[in-house]
Scaffold this motif. Structure first.
Motif, PDB file in Angstrom:
ATOM      1  N   ASP A 484       0.819  -1.212   0.000  1.00 21.79           N
ATOM      2  CA  ASP A 484       0.000   0.000   0.000  1.00 21.79           C
ATOM      3  C   ASP A 484       0.855   1.265   0.000  1.00 21.79           C
ATOM      4  O   ASP A 484       0.464   2.308  -0.522  1.00 21.79           O
ATOM      5  CB  ASP A 484      -0.896   0.027   1.247  1.00 21.79           C
ATOM      6  CG  ASP A 484      -2.034  -0.972   1.144  1.00 21.79           C
ATOM      7  OD1 ASP A 484      -2.439  -1.517   2.167  1.00 21.79           O
ATOM      8  OD2 ASP A 484      -2.513  -1.197   0.010  1.00 21.79           O
ATOM      9  N   TRP A 485       1.982   1.160   0.617  1.00 25.17           N
ATOM     10  CA  TRP A 485       2.849   2.328   0.782  1.00 25.17           C
ATOM     11  C   TRP A 485       3.148   3.000  -0.553  1.00 25.17           C
ATOM     12  O   TRP A 485       3.160   4.219  -0.670  1.00 25.17           O
ATOM     13  CB  TRP A 485       4.132   1.891   1.495  1.00 25.17           C
ATOM     14  CG  TRP A 485       5.223   2.900   1.530  1.00 25.17           C
ATOM     15  CD1 TRP A 485       6.472   2.786   0.992  1.00 25.17           C
ATOM     16  CD2 TRP A 485       5.192   4.195   2.147  1.00 25.17           C
ATOM     17  NE1 TRP A 485       7.222   3.918   1.225  1.00 25.17           N
ATOM     18  CE2 TRP A 485       6.445   4.806   1.930  1.00 25.17           C
ATOM     19  CE3 TRP A 485       4.213   4.912   2.847  1.00 25.17           C
ATOM     20  CZ2 TRP A 485       6.752   6.074   2.405  1.00 25.17           C
ATOM     21  CZ3 TRP A 485       4.520   6.179   3.313  1.00 25.17           C
ATOM     22  CH2 TRP A 485       5.786   6.747   3.086  1.00 25.17           C
ATOM     23  N   GLN A 488       0.308   5.118  -1.609  1.00 24.88           N
ATOM     24  CA  GLN A 488       0.181   6.248  -0.685  1.00 24.88           C
ATOM     25  C   GLN A 488       1.166   7.346  -1.030  1.00 24.88           C
ATOM     26  O   GLN A 488       0.841   8.536  -0.975  1.00 24.88           O
ATOM     27  CB  GLN A 488       0.423   5.781   0.754  1.00 24.88           C
ATOM     28  CG  GLN A 488      -0.758   5.113   1.406  1.00 24.88           C
ATOM     29  CD  GLN A 488      -0.380   4.541   2.760  1.00 24.88           C
ATOM     30  OE1 GLN A 488      -0.170   3.343   2.905  1.00 24.88           O
ATOM     31  NE2 GLN A 488      -0.289   5.402   3.756  1.00 24.88           N
ATOM     32  N   CYS A 489       2.386   6.943  -1.360  1.00 25.53           N
ATOM     33  CA  CYS A 489       3.409   7.944  -1.695  1.00 25.53           C
ATOM     34  C   CYS A 489       2.943   8.833  -2.828  1.00 25.53           C
ATOM     35  O   CYS A 489       3.145  10.053  -2.811  1.00 25.53           O
ATOM     36  CB  CYS A 489       4.705   7.258  -2.130  1.00 25.53           C
ATOM     37  SG  CYS A 489       5.603   6.494  -0.803  1.00 25.53           S
ATOM     38  N   GLU A 492      -0.005  11.145  -1.790  1.00 26.57           N
ATOM     39  CA  GLU A 492       0.380  12.216  -0.880  1.00 26.57           C
ATOM     40  C   GLU A 492       1.376  13.176  -1.499  1.00 26.57           C
ATOM     41  O   GLU A 492       1.480  14.322  -1.077  1.00 26.57           O
ATOM     42  CB  GLU A 492       0.958  11.620   0.411  1.00 26.57           C
ATOM     43  CG  GLU A 492      -0.120  11.097   1.345  1.00 26.57           C
ATOM     44  CD  GLU A 492       0.436  10.058   2.320  1.00 26.57           C
ATOM     45  OE1 GLU A 492       1.660  10.077   2.574  1.00 26.57           O
ATOM     46  OE2 GLU A 492      -0.358   9.221   2.811  1.00 26.57           O
ATOM     47  N   ASN A 509      -7.069  -1.511   0.519  1.00 34.49           N
ATOM     48  CA  ASN A 509      -7.941  -0.473   1.065  1.00 34.49           C
ATOM     49  C   ASN A 509      -7.165   0.664   1.697  1.00 34.49           C
ATOM     50  O   ASN A 509      -7.545   1.835   1.579  1.00 34.49           O
ATOM     51  CB  ASN A 509      -8.884  -1.092   2.103  1.00 34.49           C
ATOM     52  CG  ASN A 509      -9.872  -2.029   1.457  1.00 34.49           C
ATOM     53  OD1 ASN A 509     -10.173  -1.927   0.270  1.00 34.49           O
ATOM     54  ND2 ASN A 509     -10.369  -2.984   2.242  1.00 34.49           N
ATOM     55  N   LYS A 510      -6.106   0.309   2.381  1.00 30.13           N
ATOM     56  CA  LYS A 510      -5.340   1.359   3.059  1.00 30.13           C
ATOM     57  C   LYS A 510      -4.857   2.391   2.027  1.00 30.13           C
ATOM     58  O   LYS A 510      -4.950   3.601   2.246  1.00 30.13           O
ATOM     59  CB  LYS A 510      -4.146   0.728   3.783  1.00 30.13           C
ATOM     60  CG  LYS A 510      -3.347   1.693   4.604  1.00 30.13           C
ATOM     61  CD  LYS A 510      -2.405   0.961   5.568  1.00 30.13           C
ATOM     62  CE  LYS A 510      -1.538   1.988   6.305  1.00 30.13           C
ATOM     63  NZ  LYS A 510      -0.165   1.515   6.511  1.00 30.13           N
ATOM     64  N   ALA A 511      -4.376   1.880   0.932  1.00 28.94           N
ATOM     65  CA  ALA A 511      -3.904   2.791  -0.104  1.00 28.94           C
ATOM     66  C   ALA A 511      -5.071   3.582  -0.681  1.00 28.94           C
ATOM     67  O   ALA A 511      -4.997   4.802  -0.842  1.00 28.94           O
ATOM     68  CB  ALA A 511      -3.209   1.995  -1.204  1.00 28.94           C
ATOM     69  N   LEU A 513      -7.859   4.402   0.607  1.00 27.76           N
ATOM     70  CA  LEU A 513      -8.449   5.373   1.519  1.00 27.76           C
ATOM     71  C   LEU A 513      -7.476   6.478   1.894  1.00 27.76           C
ATOM     72  O   LEU A 513      -7.871   7.499   2.435  1.00 27.76           O
ATOM     73  CB  LEU A 513      -8.973   4.651   2.764  1.00 27.76           C
ATOM     74  CG  LEU A 513     -10.108   3.675   2.432  1.00 27.76           C
ATOM     75  CD1 LEU A 513     -10.448   2.794   3.626  1.00 27.76           C
ATOM     76  CD2 LEU A 513     -11.335   4.426   1.967  1.00 27.76           C
ATOM     77  N   SER A 514      -6.213   6.276   1.587  1.00 23.25           N
ATOM     78  CA  SER A 514      -5.259   7.335   1.914  1.00 23.25           C
ATOM     79  C   SER A 514      -5.453   8.534   0.990  1.00 23.25           C
ATOM     80  O   SER A 514      -4.940   9.615   1.242  1.00 23.25           O
ATOM     81  CB  SER A 514      -3.824   6.815   1.804  1.00 23.25           C
ATOM     82  OG  SER A 514      -3.509   6.584   0.442  1.00 23.25           O
ATOM     83  N   GLY A 515      -6.210   8.344  -0.061  1.00 26.28           N
ATOM     84  CA  GLY A 515      -6.372   9.442  -1.011  1.00 26.28           C
ATOM     85  C   GLY A 515      -7.708  10.138  -0.906  1.00 26.28           C
ATOM     86  O   GLY A 515      -8.112  10.846  -1.820  1.00 26.28           O
ATOM     87  N   LYS A 518      -7.873  13.622  -1.771  1.00 24.46           N
ATOM     88  CA  LYS A 518      -7.215  13.857  -3.043  1.00 24.46           C
ATOM     89  C   LYS A 518      -8.160  13.671  -4.225  1.00 24.46           C
ATOM     90  O   LYS A 518      -8.097  14.398  -5.211  1.00 24.46           O
ATOM     91  CB  LYS A 518      -6.062  12.849  -3.175  1.00 24.46           C
ATOM     92  CG  LYS A 518      -5.246  13.009  -4.390  1.00 24.46           C
ATOM     93  CD  LYS A 518      -4.117  13.915  -4.126  1.00 24.46           C
ATOM     94  CE  LYS A 518      -3.191  13.990  -5.323  1.00 24.46           C
ATOM     95  NZ  LYS A 518      -2.182  15.000  -5.088  1.00 24.46           N
TER      96      LYS A 518
END
Lengths: 585, 291
Positions: A484-485, A488-489, A492, A509-511, A513-515, A518
């Motif tokens: 996911d990282w 995310q990078c 972000e 999902n983590k990825a 939802l990190s946006g 955005k």
């Protein structure tokens, strides 16, 4: 002007004074009409209400990057005077059969609204929309001033629809049928142009396959004195081509038909002579089934060539080299990888002004066959073409070092699309991931707007992208990343990101939802064959009501998995025309 | 497995512009050093009789395409190598686009999925592929055959009895596969781009025998005669026809060849026995040449 202003300011009508801005509406509108770019116009419309109004009244061209982001009613209401509309529909991956049939993006609802509200519409440019023959007929009879139709990657129509356009559009100047899913039922549509019709300036039917009546075409070309773009299909032979060219020496863009007929010497001379009187050609394409021995016939027309599209012509490297010697001013070149590295070296040596290079694979699926271009050809072009800023490169092998060299030679890339065709393939000399290649790209090419990555890639690639690609607007990712990282990078780190399309990556999902915040500043997000679940999508949809979250499921997949996710911002709310396979959350 | 292949000429060194040798090794593990062999391709011209035998006893009659077959002197060809990257790259295991990526995270040592098994990959517009594959609506128009003289175009134009376009049953644009004995990786050649056996032979020679070096800007126009028609070599050019039989290339009129050929094979002469009646005699003659 200034005296007008003074008079205005001294006006006793204080209400008028507070209501209006410094300039009368007509003046603002006049000034704003000079703004062509939609970005500028969008900015202008945000200044104040008066400017918003002035802008909307003066807007003649509307560009809608996602047809579902807004409704036709909203568009027609806001811009009553539009003459030209550009619409894009399906997600880009629909070009590669990743989007279900009948997904949507049907133009008809738009046409109905425009027929009512904007009957003076003149131009329609569609990409990845569905358009039926009925819609084309409706279009042709509903807009008396209709001038320009351009279709790319569209589907749902046949040549019968073209017949309707040719029959009814009395003011037509452009008919531009590019690569589409058209049902080609024959060439009789061309005969639907009335004999009295003379206005045509652009005619492109290069991607149709049926025969057309050559006499009809010849007469049409000869009576349309303003014709500047003519792209014919493969049914037009080398023997017939000169007969068209002699009628249209004013052509600026030419797409030839088949280039492989057996010619007698007089026929060859006729061909050569016809080309020599075409002094205005700056764009050349077609050359289907090209026989290289006939290429010298067109050398004389190549002097001012800026765009050469050989993407349907399977030339060998040496043959390309000979041709390119005659194209010193070339800025854009599309070729097939049959030219191999040898051909690309010739590109470098002969085309110092090159800005754009696209190399298409002849045979992307056949792995037994060794051919195509490698890192060597890429480097060769970069060495001699410092102005290169757009590349689309399909290859079977690449190295980190080669890419680093390329961007060192050409730091001005705005569009870098590298496709190593075997998924997850590492650097072919070191066996390492291709992270450093794309790291070099984003570090060096500060103007980069569009990036497509490929090869074996870890999260490091996406760290680089997030950290350095500050002007990136479009990113395409496939078979890449470790966790996911990575995603995310990107979400972000890339402030200008508008379109993100991902397939077959381990992002979950983590990825996704990190946006959250955005996505409202982006046009769209596509994720397929990743690790996103239905719950993740539902959460996204719940938290961000102004986003449409659409999920498409594959047959036989786990209920909880969200196989294909398409997220986009919209002021029109969830769409009502989705097929059963598409679920809006 | 094949993912890490460096292609012929992949080594940037030959072009002198690469700053990174791609580590191409010349060890041709699957075949002996071929640079010592005199390579060329034998091709029979004209019907039956005598044809491409080793320079001796050629009984060429004035057949239509006999004029194409000028004889060249032999040359040494550099070894044809299918070069592999050092250490062969560990190719990953791509999965079908329909599978979740999670299942495919382990990509070391996994058997790679063929590119063709992945949906929608490589990302080429489907409509573009349709345009490329579209069969031509009609065959090439027959042109008056009488007045096609060779010097007319200042290149070689072959007289053919019948002009017929290559029907597109072979796939893209008339491309057929070509394999050469001893070479692992095959190639493809576009038959539609050729008008006679001569140019085809030349193209195949360029593909399999010429080093893929930097563009030779001084390469001569009207290239020298292809070795393929020499007949004095270790190899002959054969083709598989519609019925699955392997035939010697050159036995039939070009047009007929186009309509029946399915693929080509550059075969060692020693293995070409019994291909065609005439070949047996040719082989007898050729056995006199040192190998």
């Amino acid at each position: 002007m200034e005296s007008e202003l003074k008079r205005f300011r001294n006006s006793p009508n204080s209400e008028e004074l507070t209501r209006r801005s410094s300039f009368p509406d007509e003046v603002i509108e006049r000034v704003l009409s000079l703004f062509k770019s939609h970005k500028d116009r969008s900015a202008v419309s945000l200044v104040c209400k008066d400017w918003y109004n002035a802008e909307r009244w003066s807007r003649t061209h509307v560009f809608i990057g996602n047809c579902y982001s807004v409704s036709p009613e909203i568009v027609a209401r806001r811009f009553p005077n539009i003459r030209s509309v550009t619409l894009k529909g399906k997600p880009r991956f629909s070009d590669f059969n990743l989007v279900p049939l009948n997904w949507g993006a049907d133009i008809h609802a738009w046409l109905v609204v425009f027929a009512d509200e904007c009957p003076f519409l003149e131009e329609l440019r569609l990409k990845r929309m569905t358009i039926s023959d009925e819609s084309l007929e409706f279009l042709s009879v509903s807009f008396p001033n209709f001038k320009s139709l351009s279709l790319l990657s569209c589907d749902g129509f046949s040549t019968n629809g073209l017949s309707a356009i040719a029959t009814h559009c009395k003011n037509l100047i452009e008919l531009d049928i590019q690569e589409n899913g058209i049902d080609d039922r024959g060439g009789s549509w061309l005969s639907c142009f009335p004999e009295s019709f003379t206005l045509l300036e652009v005619l492109n039917f290069a991607n149709l396959t049926s025969d057309i009546n050559f006499d009809v075409l010849e007469r049409l070309v000869s009576r349309c004195k303003s014709l500047r773009v003519l792209k014919v299909n493969q049914s037009i032979s080398l023997e017939q081509l000169p007969r068209l060219l002699v009628h249209a020496p004013q052509l600026t863009e030419l797409g030839t038909g088949s280039f492989s007929q057996q010619l007698t010497f007089p026929q060859y001379e006729e061909l050569e002579s016809a080309f020599s009187s075409c002094n205005n050609i700056h764009t050349l394409s077609g050359l289907w089934d090209v026989k290289a021995i006939y290429l010298p016939a067109l050398y004389s027309a190549c002097t001012n060539l800026t765009f050469l599209n050989l993407s349907y012509a399977a030339l060998q490297g040496g043959e390309l080299a000979k041709l390119l010697r005659h194209c010193p001013r070339l800025q854009r070149l599309w070729v097939m990888d049959t030219v191999e590295d040898k051909g690309l070296e010739a590109v470098g040596l002969n085309c110092p002004l090159l800005e754009e290079l696209r190399v298409f694979p002849l045979d992307p699926y056949d792995e037994e066959i060794a051919h195509g271009v490698t890192e060597a050809g890429f480097i060769a072009v970069s060495c001699f073409c410092p102005r290169l800023h757009y590349v689309l490169y399909f290859c079977r092998q690449m190295t980190n070092a080669a890419v680093a060299t390329v961007v060192q030679n050409c730091p001005n890339f705005t569009h870098f699309r590298l496709c190593i065709m075997n998924p997850r393939q590492p650097d072919c000399t070191t066996g390492e991931p291709m992270d450093e290649a794309f790291g070099a790209v984003v570090k060096t090419c500060t103007k980069l707007q569009r990036l497509s990555v490929s090869g074996l890639l870890t999260d490091l690639t996406f760290e680089y992208i997030g950290k350095y690609a500050k002007n990136l607007e479009t990113l395409s990712v496939a078979f890449a990343g470790s966790s996911d990282w990575g995603m995310q990078c990107v979400l972000e780190g890339c402030p200008k990101l508008r379109k993100l399309e991902i397939r077959d990556c381990p992002f979950g999902n983590k990825a996704l939802l990190s946006g959250l915040e955005k996505y409202e500043s982006m046009r769209s997000l596509w994720m397929s064959a990743c690790n996103v679940t239905m719950n993740g999508c539902r959460l996204l949809a719940r938290v961000m009501p102004r986003l449409n979250v659409e999920v498409m499921k594959e047959d036989g997949s786990d209920d909880s998995q969200a196989d294909k996710v398409y997220v986009y911002r919209s002021v029109a709310g969830p769409r009502r025309d989705a097929p059963p396979s598409v679920q809006t959350l | 497995m094949e993912g890490g292949l460096c292609l012929l000429g992949g080594g940037g060194g030959s072009s002198g512009v690469s700053t990174n040798e791609s580590g191409v090794s010349s060890e041709a593990t699957s075949y002996p050093a071929e640079s010592e062999l005199e390579l060329g391709l034998g091709l029979s011209l004209g019907g039956g009789g005598g044809g491409g035998g080793g320079g001796a006893g050629k009984t060429k009659t004035g057949t239509a395409w006999g004029e194409c077959g000028r004889i060249l002197t032999a040359q040494d060809f550099p070894s044809v190598v299918s070069q592999r990257a050092n250490g062969g790259s560990s190719s990953a295991a791509p999965v079908s686009g329909t599978k979740r990526a999670a299942d495919s995270v382990t990509h070391e040592g996994g058997s790679p999925t063929a590119v063709s098994q992945v949906v929608g990959w490589p990302p080429i517009r489907a409509y573009r592929m349709n345009s490329l594959k579209a069969p031509r609506a009609e065959e090439e128009k027959a042109v008056d055959e009488k007045d096609k003289s060779k010097e007319a175009l200042k290149k070689k134009i072959c007289n053919v009895n019948k002009t017929s376009g290559a029907v597109n049953e072979k796939g893209h644009l008339g491309f057929v596969k070509v394999n050469m004995d001893g070479v692992t990786i095959g190639r493809k050649v576009d038959l539609n781009a050729h008008a006679c056996y001569e140019t085809l032979a030349q193209a195949l020679e360029d593909m399999f025998f010429r080093p893929p070096s930097a563009v030779n800007l001084t390469e001569k126009e009207g290239a020298k005669q292809s070795k393929l028609l020499n007949g004095s070599s270790e190899f002959v050019l054969t083709y598989e026809d519609k019925e699955g039989d392997w035939m010697l290339v050159g036995d039939v009129p070009w047009g007929m060849f186009l309509s029946s050929v399915r693929r080509l094979r550059i075969m060692r002469t020693s293995e070409a026995n019994g291909l065609a009646p005439g070949l047996h005699d040719r082989n007898n003659r050729q056995r006199n040449k040192p190998i």
